[in-house]
Scaffold this motif. Structure first.
Motif, PDB file in Angstrom:
ATOM      1  N   LEU A 253      48.771  29.387  51.814  1.00 36.46           N
ATOM      2  CA  LEU A 253      48.143  30.784  51.034  1.00 36.46           C
ATOM      3  C   LEU A 253      47.281  31.443  52.435  1.00 36.46           C
ATOM      4  O   LEU A 253      46.985  32.926  52.296  1.00 36.46           O
ATOM      5  N   ARG A 254      47.001  31.337  53.432  1.00 42.48           N
ATOM      6  CA  ARG A 254      46.313  32.024  54.902  1.00 42.48           C
ATOM      7  C   ARG A 254      47.298  32.558  56.185  1.00 42.48           C
ATOM      8  O   ARG A 254      47.201  33.151  56.447  1.00 42.48           O
ATOM      9  N   ASP A 255      48.348  32.629  55.270  1.00 40.70           N
ATOM     10  CA  ASP A 255      49.813  33.117  56.503  1.00 40.70           C
ATOM     11  C   ASP A 255      50.842  33.578  55.731  1.00 40.70           C
ATOM     12  O   ASP A 255      51.796  32.377  55.394  1.00 40.70           O
ATOM     13  N   PRO A 256      50.427  34.638  54.879  1.00 38.94           N
ATOM     14  CA  PRO A 256      51.003  35.576  54.043  1.00 38.94           C
ATOM     15  C   PRO A 256      53.217  35.808  54.563  1.00 38.94           C
ATOM     16  O   PRO A 256      53.897  35.517  54.519  1.00 38.94           O
ATOM     17  N   GLY A 257      52.684  35.737  56.575  1.00 38.59           N
ATOM     18  CA  GLY A 257      54.393  35.997  56.368  1.00 38.59           C
ATOM     19  C   GLY A 257      55.260  34.354  56.426  1.00 38.59           C
ATOM     20  O   GLY A 257      56.370  34.712  56.559  1.00 38.59           O
ATOM     21  N   GLN A 258      54.085  33.408  56.713  1.00 36.83           N
ATOM     22  CA  GLN A 258      55.396  32.011  56.644  1.00 36.83           C
ATOM     23  C   GLN A 258      55.749  31.574  55.653  1.00 36.83           C
ATOM     24  O   GLN A 258      56.756  31.215  55.240  1.00 36.83           O
ATOM     25  N   LEU A 259      54.682  31.996  54.437  1.00 36.17           N
ATOM     26  CA  LEU A 259      54.709  32.180  52.856  1.00 36.17           C
ATOM     27  C   LEU A 259      56.375  32.856  52.469  1.00 36.17           C
ATOM     28  O   LEU A 259      56.996  32.052  51.406  1.00 36.17           O
ATOM     29  N   ALA A 260      56.436  33.924  52.847  1.00 37.84           N
ATOM     30  CA  ALA A 260      57.182  34.754  52.792  1.00 37.84           C
ATOM     31  C   ALA A 260      58.964  33.908  53.587  1.00 37.84           C
ATOM     32  O   ALA A 260      59.902  34.405  52.405  1.00 37.84           O
ATOM     33  N   LEU A 261      58.815  33.684  54.100  1.00 39.19           N
ATOM     34  CA  LEU A 261      59.832  32.540  54.650  1.00 39.19           C
ATOM     35  C   LEU A 261      60.713  31.604  53.861  1.00 39.19           C
ATOM     36  O   LEU A 261      61.633  31.445  53.261  1.00 39.19           O
ATOM     37  N   LEU A 262      58.966  31.767  53.217  1.00 32.81           N
ATOM     38  CA  LEU A 262      59.457  30.089  52.556  1.00 32.81           C
ATOM     39  C   LEU A 262      60.014  30.667  51.007  1.00 32.81           C
ATOM     40  O   LEU A 262      60.719  29.839  50.545  1.00 32.81           O
ATOM     41  N   ARG A 263      59.747  31.933  51.229  1.00 33.62           N
ATOM     42  CA  ARG A 263      60.235  32.566  49.300  1.00 33.62           C
ATOM     43  C   ARG A 263      62.099  33.041  49.763  1.00 33.62           C
ATOM     44  O   ARG A 263      62.305  33.347  48.397  1.00 33.62           O
ATOM     45  N   SER A 264      61.886  33.425  51.046  1.00 29.22           N
ATOM     46  CA  SER A 264      63.678  33.647  51.167  1.00 29.22           C
ATOM     47  C   SER A 264      64.757  33.016  50.873  1.00 29.22           C
ATOM     48  O   SER A 264      65.986  33.786  50.915  1.00 29.22           O
TER      49      SER A 264
END
Length: 398
Positions: A253-264
Motif C-alpha cells: 500500500l505504501r508502494d503503488p508501483g510495486q502493487l501495480a506489478l502484483l496486479r499485472s
C-alpha cells in the motif's frame, strides 16, 4: 585467522527501526564493514553477531553450531530459558540425531506437493473471510478480519483442532510470542497450552480422523512428544504467516508501483511473495552456539560462545542483493534466508507460501481501492514481539 581482538568493542543488538519496513541501520553498516562482530548479551555473555549473507548461510549449515536451547544465550532480555533443555518433541531447539528423528516423521506432511494440494481449501478460506470483510464494510482492521484468521483456520484444520477449541489455542499461542510479558507468564501459557494439546492428542488416539495429529499418533511418539510438536506447529503456523500477510500488505500500500506489478498478472505473484519475504524479514534473528573452537569470517569463535544470526541483515546484504533496501518485485526470486538455511530450515515454508500466494492477489482483487484508514505513522508495530509485524492494520476502501 586471528584470535578475537580483545579491544574490539562489543555492541548490544541494534533494534531501533528507521521505518516500519527496514531493519536497524547499524545492521547494514556492520554487514559491509564488519560482518562478524562482538555482541554483548543481556545476561552478561560475550558472543558474536553475524550480519553478512554468506556468513549467515555458513553458520546455519555448519554442524559445529548447535541449536540446543540449554546452550544458547538470547540477545534480547533473558527469557528464563537459558540452561533448560528443549522439552521432548520441541525439535527446533535440538541437534541431530534427536532433531533428525522428529524432522523425518514430519517431512512427509509438509512436502511441496501436499501443500499445493491444499491450495483449493486455502483459497476457499481466503474467500470466506473476504466475503465477511466486505459484508461488514469499511473501515476494518485487516489483521483481525483477514490476515490472522486465515493461517489460524488452516493450521488448526491440519492439526485437527476442533472448531470450538481454536480460540483458546490461539489466545495462548499469542501470549507465547509476546516479548513484553514475563517469562513466568509465558511459561504458564505454555503449560496450559501443552495440557490442552495433550487432551487433543488423547482424543485423536481414541478416535483418529484425517488430520496430521491423528496420523502422528500411529508413530512411536508418546503423548508429551506429540503435544509439544502440535504446540510448536500451531505457534509457528499462526504468527509468521499472519504477520507476513499484514506487513506485506502495508508495504504494498505504501508502494503503488510495486502493487501495480502484483496486479499485472498471476505470473508476478510468486516473485512478489519471495521479494516481500526478503524485504521484510519478520523473523529478525536466529541463535546458535559453537560446540568447539572454530574460525569464522576471520575471527576465532570459542566453544560455548553464542552467535546471533541476523536474517534481516543477510537479506539486505548488498553483496548478495543489488540495491537491497528497495522493494523490487521484479528482482529474481529466491536467495533470501527468511526461512533459515540448513537442517533447521523452516518445515512449514511451503504452507506459508501457498497462503501468501492465495492471500495477496485475492485481497487486492476484491478491494482494488484498498488503502490505509490512518496515517502510516499511526499503524502500531510489533516491536514488542518475537515475530515482527503490525498489531493492527486499519484499512478502508470504496
Amino acid at each position: 585467522m586471528t584470535e578475537a581482538d580483545p579491544h574490539m568493542t562489543a555492541i548490544a543488538l541494534p533494534t531501533a527501526r528507521p521505518t516500519p519496513f527496514d531493519p536497524p541501520v547499524e545492521l547494514g553498516e556492520l554487514s559491509g564493514s564488519r560482518p562478524i562482530t562482538r555482541l554483548s548479551y543481556p545476561d552478561g555473555h560475550l558472543g558474536w553477531l553475524v550480519t553478512s549473507h554468506a556468513l549467515v548461510r555458513e553458520v546455519l549449515a555448519d554442524k559445529r553450531f548447535s541449536a540446543r536451547s540449554e546452550l544458547r544465550h538470547m540477545p534480547i532480555e533473558p527469557s528464563g530459558e537459558a540452561g533448560r533443555p528443549a522439552p521432548p518433541g520441541m525439535f527446533i531447539s535440538t541437534d541431530p540425531p534427536v532433531h533428525t528423528r522428529y524432522r523425518h516423521l514430519l517431512t512427509g506432511e509438509f512436502t511441496v506437493r501436499r501443500m499445493r494440494q491444499l491450495t483449493e481449501r486455502i483459497e476457499e478460506v481466503t474467500r470466506v473471510h473476504l466475503d465477511a470483510m466486505e459484508r461488514q464494510g469499511p473501515p476494518a482492521d485487516l489483521v483481525e478480519a483477514f490476515t490472522a484468521p486465515i493461517p489460524a483456520v488452516v493450521i488448526c484444520e491440519l492439526l485437527g483442532v476442533p472448531e470450538d477449541e481454536r480460540a483458546r489455542f490461539i489466545a495462548q499461542g499469542a501470549m507465547l510470542s509476546r516479548a513484553d510479558v514475563s517469562y513466568e507468564d509465558r511459561f504458564a501459557a505454555y503449560l496450559a497450552m501443552q495440557a490442552h494439546m495433550k487432551e487433543l492428542v488423547q482424543a485423536k488416539r481414541a478416535a483418529p480422523s484425517d488430520d496430521m495429529l491423528s496420523g502422528l499418533t500411529r508413530s512411536d511418539l508418546d503423548d508429551e512428544e506429540l503435544a509439544n510438536i502440535g504446540f510448536m506447529l500451531l505457534g509457528a503456523g499462526l504468527d509468521t504467516t499472519a504477520n507476513m500477510l499484514a506487513l506485506g500488505t502495508f508495504a504494498l500500500l505504501r508502494d503503488p508501483g510495486q502493487l501495480a506489478l502484483l496486479r499485472s498478472g498471476p505470473e508476478r505473484v510468486e516473485q512478489v511473495v519471495e521479494e516481500l519475504l526478503r524485504y521484510l524479514s519478520i523473523v529478525p534473528f536466529l541463535v546458535r552456539t559453537a560446540l568447539e573452537d572454530l574460525d569464522l569470517g576471520g575471527e576465532r569463535v570459542g566453544a560455548g560462545e553464542t552467535v546471533t544470526i541476523s536474517l534481516a541483515a543477510a537479506n539486505r546484504d548488498p553483496a548478495r542483493f543489488p540495491d537491497p533496501d528497495r522493494l523490487d518485485v521484479l528482482r529474481p526470486a529466491g536467495g533470501h534466508v527468511s526461512f533459515g538455511h540448513g537442517v533447521h530450515q523452516c518445515l512449514g515454508q511451503q504452507l506459508a507460501r501457498v497462503e501468501m500466494l492465495a492471500g495477496y492477489p485475492a485481497l487486492f482483487a476484491r478491494f482494488p481501492e484498498l488503502r490505509l484508514a490512518v496515517e502510516p505513522g499511526e499503524v502500531p508495530l510489533r516491536t514488542d514481539m518475537a515475530i515482527y509485524g503490525v498489531h493492527r492494520l486499519p484499512v478502508t476502501w470504496g
